[in-house]
Design a protein around this motif. Sequence first.
Motif, PDB file in Angstrom:
ATOM      1  N   SER A  71      78.505  63.310  19.226  1.00 32.09           N
ATOM      2  CA  SER A  71      79.341  64.508  19.362  1.00 32.09           C
ATOM      3  C   SER A  71      78.866  65.537  18.342  1.00 32.09           C
ATOM      4  O   SER A  71      78.893  65.284  17.138  1.00 32.09           O
ATOM      5  CB  SER A  71      80.818  64.164  19.121  1.00 32.09           C
ATOM      6  OG  SER A  71      81.622  65.331  19.207  1.00 32.09           O
ATOM      7  N   ILE A  72      78.407  66.682  18.821  1.00 32.31           N
ATOM      8  CA  ILE A  72      77.912  67.734  17.928  1.00 32.31           C
ATOM      9  C   ILE A  72      78.490  69.082  18.354  1.00 32.31           C
ATOM     10  O   ILE A  72      78.987  69.241  19.476  1.00 32.31           O
ATOM     11  CB  ILE A  72      76.368  67.809  17.938  1.00 32.31           C
ATOM     12  CG1 ILE A  72      75.859  68.135  19.359  1.00 32.31           C
ATOM     13  CG2 ILE A  72      75.755  66.528  17.430  1.00 32.31           C
ATOM     14  CD1 ILE A  72      74.353  68.306  19.416  1.00 32.31           C
ATOM     15  N   ASN A  73      78.435  70.016  17.437  1.00 34.01           N
ATOM     16  CA  ASN A  73      78.884  71.379  17.721  1.00 34.01           C
ATOM     17  C   ASN A  73      77.686  72.309  17.832  1.00 34.01           C
ATOM     18  O   ASN A  73      76.746  72.210  17.045  1.00 34.01           O
ATOM     19  CB  ASN A  73      79.827  71.881  16.626  1.00 34.01           C
ATOM     20  CG  ASN A  73      81.139  71.129  16.600  1.00 34.01           C
ATOM     21  OD1 ASN A  73      81.593  70.630  17.620  1.00 34.01           O
ATOM     22  ND2 ASN A  73      81.754  71.031  15.434  1.00 34.01           N
ATOM     23  N   THR A  74      77.726  73.188  18.803  1.00 36.63           N
ATOM     24  CA  THR A  74      76.663  74.181  18.984  1.00 36.63           C
ATOM     25  C   THR A  74      77.252  75.575  18.803  1.00 36.63           C
ATOM     26  O   THR A  74      78.467  75.766  18.887  1.00 36.63           O
ATOM     27  CB  THR A  74      76.044  74.090  20.388  1.00 36.63           C
ATOM     28  OG1 THR A  74      77.065  74.391  21.370  1.00 36.63           O
ATOM     29  CG2 THR A  74      75.501  72.695  20.646  1.00 36.63           C
ATOM     30  N   PHE A  75      76.405  76.522  18.538  1.00 32.82           N
ATOM     31  CA  PHE A  75      76.871  77.892  18.367  1.00 32.82           C
ATOM     32  C   PHE A  75      76.029  78.825  19.229  1.00 32.82           C
ATOM     33  O   PHE A  75      74.841  78.619  19.448  1.00 32.82           O
ATOM     34  CB  PHE A  75      76.800  78.327  16.898  1.00 32.82           C
ATOM     35  CG  PHE A  75      75.420  78.319  16.313  1.00 32.82           C
ATOM     36  CD1 PHE A  75      74.602  79.428  16.397  1.00 32.82           C
ATOM     37  CD2 PHE A  75      74.935  77.186  15.687  1.00 32.82           C
ATOM     38  CE1 PHE A  75      73.323  79.423  15.873  1.00 32.82           C
ATOM     39  CE2 PHE A  75      73.664  77.162  15.144  1.00 32.82           C
ATOM     40  CZ  PHE A  75      72.861  78.280  15.233  1.00 32.82           C
ATOM     41  N   GLU A  76      76.701  79.841  19.732  1.00 29.51           N
ATOM     42  CA  GLU A  76      76.051  80.918  20.480  1.00 29.51           C
ATOM     43  C   GLU A  76      76.613  82.244  19.984  1.00 29.51           C
ATOM     44  O   GLU A  76      77.747  82.309  19.501  1.00 29.51           O
ATOM     45  CB  GLU A  76      76.318  80.785  21.972  1.00 29.51           C
ATOM     46  CG  GLU A  76      75.596  79.677  22.676  1.00 29.51           C
ATOM     47  CD  GLU A  76      75.833  79.726  24.174  1.00 29.51           C
ATOM     48  OE1 GLU A  76      75.009  80.289  24.911  1.00 29.51           O
ATOM     49  OE2 GLU A  76      76.867  79.190  24.622  1.00 29.51           O
ATOM     50  N   LEU A  77      75.835  83.273  20.096  1.00 34.84           N
ATOM     51  CA  LEU A  77      76.302  84.612  19.753  1.00 34.84           C
ATOM     52  C   LEU A  77      76.624  85.334  21.053  1.00 34.84           C
ATOM     53  O   LEU A  77      75.735  85.637  21.848  1.00 34.84           O
ATOM     54  CB  LEU A  77      75.238  85.382  18.964  1.00 34.84           C
ATOM     55  CG  LEU A  77      75.770  86.561  18.159  1.00 34.84           C
ATOM     56  CD1 LEU A  77      76.679  86.069  17.037  1.00 34.84           C
ATOM     57  CD2 LEU A  77      74.644  87.390  17.589  1.00 34.84           C
ATOM     58  N   GLU A  78      77.914  85.567  21.276  1.00 37.52           N
ATOM     59  CA  GLU A  78      78.362  86.200  22.511  1.00 37.52           C
ATOM     60  C   GLU A  78      79.169  87.442  22.163  1.00 37.52           C
ATOM     61  O   GLU A  78      80.218  87.345  21.527  1.00 37.52           O
ATOM     62  CB  GLU A  78      79.221  85.214  23.315  1.00 37.52           C
ATOM     63  CG  GLU A  78      79.558  85.695  24.709  1.00 37.52           C
ATOM     64  CD  GLU A  78      80.256  84.615  25.521  1.00 37.52           C
ATOM     65  OE1 GLU A  78      81.455  84.755  25.790  1.00 37.52           O
ATOM     66  OE2 GLU A  78      79.584  83.623  25.874  1.00 37.52           O
ATOM     67  N   LEU A 147      70.339  82.755  16.035  1.00 38.34           N
ATOM     68  CA  LEU A 147      70.093  83.232  14.676  1.00 38.34           C
ATOM     69  C   LEU A 147      69.262  84.514  14.681  1.00 38.34           C
ATOM     70  O   LEU A 147      69.461  85.396  13.836  1.00 38.34           O
ATOM     71  CB  LEU A 147      69.393  82.148  13.855  1.00 38.34           C
ATOM     72  CG  LEU A 147      70.293  81.033  13.317  1.00 38.34           C
ATOM     73  CD1 LEU A 147      69.472  79.914  12.725  1.00 38.34           C
ATOM     74  CD2 LEU A 147      71.262  81.588  12.274  1.00 38.34           C
ATOM     75  N   GLU A 148      68.347  84.620  15.617  1.00 39.86           N
ATOM     76  CA  GLU A 148      67.548  85.847  15.720  1.00 39.86           C
ATOM     77  C   GLU A 148      68.435  87.041  16.088  1.00 39.86           C
ATOM     78  O   GLU A 148      68.225  88.154  15.605  1.00 39.86           O
ATOM     79  CB  GLU A 148      66.444  85.664  16.762  1.00 39.86           C
ATOM     80  CG  GLU A 148      65.301  84.756  16.277  1.00 39.86           C
ATOM     81  CD  GLU A 148      64.294  84.466  17.366  1.00 39.86           C
ATOM     82  OE1 GLU A 148      64.544  84.859  18.531  1.00 39.86           O
ATOM     83  OE2 GLU A 148      63.254  83.841  17.066  1.00 39.86           O
ATOM     84  N   LYS A 149      69.451  86.795  16.927  1.00 40.25           N
ATOM     85  CA  LYS A 149      70.389  87.862  17.279  1.00 40.25           C
ATOM     86  C   LYS A 149      71.207  88.282  16.057  1.00 40.25           C
ATOM     87  O   LYS A 149      71.459  89.474  15.835  1.00 40.25           O
ATOM     88  CB  LYS A 149      71.324  87.394  18.393  1.00 40.25           C
ATOM     89  CG  LYS A 149      70.638  87.175  19.737  1.00 40.25           C
ATOM     90  CD  LYS A 149      71.623  86.677  20.773  1.00 40.25           C
ATOM     91  CE  LYS A 149      70.938  86.407  22.116  1.00 40.25           C
ATOM     92  NZ  LYS A 149      71.895  85.876  23.116  1.00 40.25           N
ATOM     93  N   VAL A 150      71.621  87.299  15.263  1.00 39.33           N
ATOM     94  CA  VAL A 150      72.358  87.605  14.037  1.00 39.33           C
ATOM     95  C   VAL A 150      71.471  88.392  13.075  1.00 39.33           C
ATOM     96  O   VAL A 150      71.914  89.354  12.436  1.00 39.33           O
ATOM     97  CB  VAL A 150      72.861  86.314  13.356  1.00 39.33           C
ATOM     98  CG1 VAL A 150      73.533  86.637  12.025  1.00 39.33           C
ATOM     99  CG2 VAL A 150      73.832  85.569  14.266  1.00 39.33           C
ATOM    100  N   GLU A 151      70.218  87.995  12.990  1.00 38.14           N
ATOM    101  CA  GLU A 151      69.268  88.705  12.128  1.00 38.14           C
ATOM    102  C   GLU A 151      69.119  90.148  12.573  1.00 38.14           C
ATOM    103  O   GLU A 151      69.044  91.060  11.736  1.00 38.14           O
ATOM    104  CB  GLU A 151      67.920  87.988  12.155  1.00 38.14           C
ATOM    105  CG  GLU A 151      66.921  88.511  11.141  1.00 38.14           C
ATOM    106  CD  GLU A 151      65.619  87.736  11.166  1.00 38.14           C
ATOM    107  OE1 GLU A 151      65.101  87.396  10.094  1.00 38.14           O
ATOM    108  OE2 GLU A 151      65.102  87.466  12.284  1.00 38.14           O
ATOM    109  N   ASP A 152      69.084  90.386  13.892  1.00 42.66           N
ATOM    110  CA  ASP A 152      68.997  91.754  14.410  1.00 42.66           C
ATOM    111  C   ASP A 152      70.238  92.562  14.015  1.00 42.66           C
ATOM    112  O   ASP A 152      70.136  93.756  13.700  1.00 42.66           O
ATOM    113  CB  ASP A 152      68.856  91.736  15.935  1.00 42.66           C
ATOM    114  CG  ASP A 152      67.488  91.236  16.382  1.00 42.66           C
ATOM    115  OD1 ASP A 152      66.548  91.282  15.565  1.00 42.66           O
ATOM    116  OD2 ASP A 152      67.358  90.791  17.549  1.00 42.66           O
TER     117      ASP A 152
END
Length: 318
Positions: A71-78, A147-152
């Motif tokens: 069981s793991i958690n994933t993250f997305e930038l939406e 992470l690239e989206k967050v960096e942008d």
Amino acid sequence: MYTLNLNINESKEYFDKNFYNQDSSYLILSTPKELNLIKKILDIDDITFKDCMNFDENIKLDLFDNYDFLSINTFELENNKALIQEINIYLSDNFILVVVKDDNFIFKYVKNMILGNFNMEDNPTVSLFKINYLIFKSIIINGFESLEKVEDMILDIEDQMMEKVSEDQISKINYVRGITRTIVKNTRPLLYIGDRILKENIRYLKYSDVKRYNLDNLQGIDFGIDKLYNFALATRELADKLLDLYSSKVGEETNDLITKLTILTGISAPLTIITGIYGMNFKYMPFLNFTYGYPIILLLMVIIVLLGLLIFKIKKLL
């Protein structure tokens, strides 16, 4: 619910209670709500079943006799928001069961594999190992993309501050810092999972005929997790530096304002002296009874102002 029989390469887009055969290998995709349909068929225990029903921040790797549960958690930038979702994976000798909400990227990825976009291996067991590797790889790749989206976002805020500092930027900085901290918090436990997978000899490392193939892949996954975590840390540090940049730019603007006020004071000082002198109540003063005394003094004041501006301009203080 979606199922793929790896022995006969047959996929189904609906639930069939007779789909499961112990002698075949399967890739199964289910939402948490659908898991109850196959709980008894796959002999899923109550503890992991409850874990799949409720979201929590705990990352787990439990080794059972019939399967290994991850069981793991994933993250997305939406829409510039960090969306944290849980992925539950059952790794058995003859099936991989992925339990995840249907709006998660892994649901779409596994669904795509089931519906014919997966290159089958001659050995169904090897196909299971390959699927296991590809799912982990997809999670890591999605992490890098997010992470690239967050960096942008961070670089965009930085560019805005380089042009002009505004009060609303501090709220943007704190917001993106919050996102990076959430990402780091949910990425760090993956390091633990990667280490345990390699050290505790999970189910897919017990088969001598394919252990070497799968071990190399899982070592690559472990390396990818390390890189992902380092990228997350670097992104958080980049977000934290926005505060320093903001403080620096505000300081520059304040210093610039103080410099201009100082220049204004320097230019107006001679004028203040002149007005102070001619404001004295003496009977005999130069130009006091002179017809053109007043316009001459005004002209002198203008010349002083222009001369002061010229000097400060030459010294590049204006």
